[in-house]
Design a protein around this motif. Structure first.
Motif, PDB file in Angstrom:
ATOM      1  N   THR A  57       0.816  -1.210   0.000  1.00  0.00           N
ATOM      2  CA  THR A  57       0.000   0.000   0.000  1.00  0.00           C
ATOM      3  C   THR A  57       0.838   1.243   0.000  1.00  0.00           C
ATOM      4  N   HIS A  58       2.161   1.088   0.100  1.00  0.00           N
ATOM      5  CA  HIS A  58       3.043   2.249   0.158  1.00  0.00           C
ATOM      6  C   HIS A  58       3.939   2.262  -1.064  1.00  0.00           C
ATOM      7  N   SER A 112      13.072   8.957  -0.318  1.00  0.00           N
ATOM      8  CA  SER A 112      13.176  10.352   0.064  1.00  0.00           C
ATOM      9  C   SER A 112      11.907  11.055  -0.359  1.00  0.00           C
ATOM     10  N   PRO A 113      11.650  12.270   0.151  1.00  0.00           N
ATOM     11  CA  PRO A 113      10.469  12.990  -0.276  1.00  0.00           C
ATOM     12  C   PRO A 113      10.588  13.563  -1.672  1.00  0.00           C
ATOM     13  N   ALA A 114      11.726  13.342  -2.316  1.00  0.00           N
ATOM     14  CA  ALA A 114      11.945  13.994  -3.601  1.00  0.00           C
ATOM     15  C   ALA A 114      11.912  13.064  -4.799  1.00  0.00           C
ATOM     16  N   ALA A 115      12.288  11.802  -4.624  1.00  0.00           N
ATOM     17  CA  ALA A 115      12.429  10.965  -5.806  1.00  0.00           C
ATOM     18  C   ALA A 115      12.034   9.529  -5.514  1.00  0.00           C
ATOM     19  N   PRO A 116      11.464   8.818  -6.512  1.00  0.00           N
ATOM     20  CA  PRO A 116      11.139   7.410  -6.331  1.00  0.00           C
ATOM     21  C   PRO A 116      12.404   6.586  -6.278  1.00  0.00           C
ATOM     22  N   PRO A 159      12.614   2.802   1.784  1.00  0.00           N
ATOM     23  CA  PRO A 159      11.631   2.049   1.010  1.00  0.00           C
ATOM     24  C   PRO A 159      10.480   1.578   1.897  1.00  0.00           C
ATOM     25  N   ALA A 160       9.306   1.441   1.332  1.00  0.00           N
ATOM     26  CA  ALA A 160       8.068   1.019   2.007  1.00  0.00           C
ATOM     27  C   ALA A 160       7.386   2.155   2.733  1.00  0.00           C
ATOM     28  N   VAL A 161       7.932   3.361   2.644  1.00  0.00           N
ATOM     29  CA  VAL A 161       7.316   4.507   3.312  1.00  0.00           C
ATOM     30  C   VAL A 161       6.941   5.543   2.261  1.00  0.00           C
ATOM     31  N   GLY A 162       5.721   6.033   2.323  1.00  0.00           N
ATOM     32  CA  GLY A 162       5.288   7.080   1.412  1.00  0.00           C
ATOM     33  C   GLY A 162       4.070   6.682   0.600  1.00  0.00           C
ATOM     34  N   ASP A 163       3.210   7.628   0.368  1.00  0.00           N
ATOM     35  CA  ASP A 163       2.002   7.418  -0.420  1.00  0.00           C
ATOM     36  C   ASP A 163       2.274   7.819  -1.861  1.00  0.00           C
ATOM     37  N   HIS A 182       2.718  12.974   7.165  1.00  0.00           N
ATOM     38  CA  HIS A 182       2.911  11.891   8.135  1.00  0.00           C
ATOM     39  C   HIS A 182       2.506  10.586   7.461  1.00  0.00           C
ATOM     40  N   GLU A 183       3.466   9.947   6.801  1.00  0.00           N
ATOM     41  CA  GLU A 183       3.157   8.756   6.014  1.00  0.00           C
ATOM     42  C   GLU A 183       3.926   7.524   6.461  1.00  0.00           C
ATOM     43  N   VAL A 184       4.600   7.587   7.601  1.00  0.00           N
ATOM     44  CA  VAL A 184       5.320   6.421   8.110  1.00  0.00           C
ATOM     45  C   VAL A 184       4.315   5.501   8.789  1.00  0.00           C
ATOM     46  N   PRO A 185       4.200   4.253   8.360  1.00  0.00           N
ATOM     47  CA  PRO A 185       3.256   3.323   8.990  1.00  0.00           C
ATOM     48  C   PRO A 185       3.554   3.145  10.473  1.00  0.00           C
ATOM     49  N   HIS A 186       2.517   2.957  11.257  1.00  0.00           N
ATOM     50  CA  HIS A 186       2.697   2.806  12.700  1.00  0.00           C
ATOM     51  C   HIS A 186       3.503   1.558  13.050  1.00  0.00           C
TER      52      HIS A 186
END
Length: 261
Positions: free
Chosen positions: A48-49, A54-58, A137-141, A205-209
């Motif tokens: 799902t992520h 990074s917030p800038a690039a895939p 990796p695995a973090v971010g929508d 805030h997109e880091v899974p709990h």
């Protein structure tokens, strides 16, 4: 006086050397945290992520149709990235140092370079890092990656512009009220403006709990350590090259009979 061309060449050399140092840090400190994050991603029951580092690039890792293998990404790919980015950043640092020469009081060339690189690191990386730290990796929508990219680079641009204005303010006040007052006022002005900007700009805030806190911390620590090594390496190598060039220039203008044997 050193020409802008000389400083550009020295900066490119410094960036190339610093890129090697950054690769060593990224390889030894950063890759374990990336591998741990990939393991978390591959072990998740659903994807799902987005695969973003990074917030800038895939930054895809787990796709079956990936263009480069994980082994290539962590070795030659990583080396190429640090070398290209380091060399380009070093050249930019050399040009910025050329513009700053003679505008920072009695600082020698190597001192001017050190201040220029330090300001650049704080404005272009450290402060943006504090607002938008990189994600493994695995973090971010994936639906927000375009928005996050635009916001991230917009914050960097704002930080750099405010830093330049703060340096001019510090220089202006230093000439009239002393170095301490100038530096303190410039630093305070930059800090206040960026704190307000960070407060007003959006936060994600997109880091899974259930994402391991240790893995997240290790990844961000490695990212910061790699960048710090790169910028510090540029400052040190460029400074040493300038010291050598300055000594050579001074020796060349001393009459031969007065030069030491």
């Amino acid at each position: 006086m050193l020409s802008a061309r000389q400083l550009l060449v020295y900066g490119l050399i410094a960036g190339f050397v610093a890129g090697l140092l950054a690769f060593g840090v990224a390889r030894t400190v950063g890759e374990p945290s990336v591998n741990a994050a990939i393991a978390v991603e591959e072990g998740a029951p659903s994807t799902t992520h987005s695969h973003t580092s990074s917030p800038a690039a895939p930054h895809d890792h787990g796709d079956e149709d990936e263009l480069f293998s994980r082994g290539t990404q962590s070795t030659w790919g990583l080396l190429t990235a640090t070398q290209v980015f380091g060399t380009a950043l070093g050249g930019l640092a050399g040009l910025m140092s050329a513009l700053a020469m003679g505008r920072m009081g009695r600082l020698p060339p190597e001192g001017t370079t050190a201040v220029t690189v330090a300001v650049g690191f704080v404005a272009a990386y450290a402060v943006p890092f504090a607002k938008y730290p990189p994600n493994p990796p695995a973090v971010g929508d994936p639906d927000t990656i375009a928005e996050r990219t635009t916001t991230f680079f917009g914050f960097i641009a704002l930080s750099v512009v405010v830093a330049v204005a703060a340096v001019y303010l510090a220089t202006y006040l230093s000439r009239r009220h002393g170095g301490f007052v100038g530096v303190a006022a410039g630093s305070a002005a930059y800090g206040v403006v960026m704190l307000v900007a960070a407060r007003l700009m959006p936060t994600y805030h997109e880091v899974p709990h259930d994402f391991p806190a240790t893995t997240l911390y290790d990844f961000r620590f490695a990212s910061f350590a790699t960048q710090l090594t790169l910028w510090a390496g540029i400052a040190v190598v460029l400074g040493l090259l300038l010291v050598r060039a300055t000594r050579t220039a001074r020796t060349s203008v001393v009459p031969r009979e007065l030069q030491p044997a």
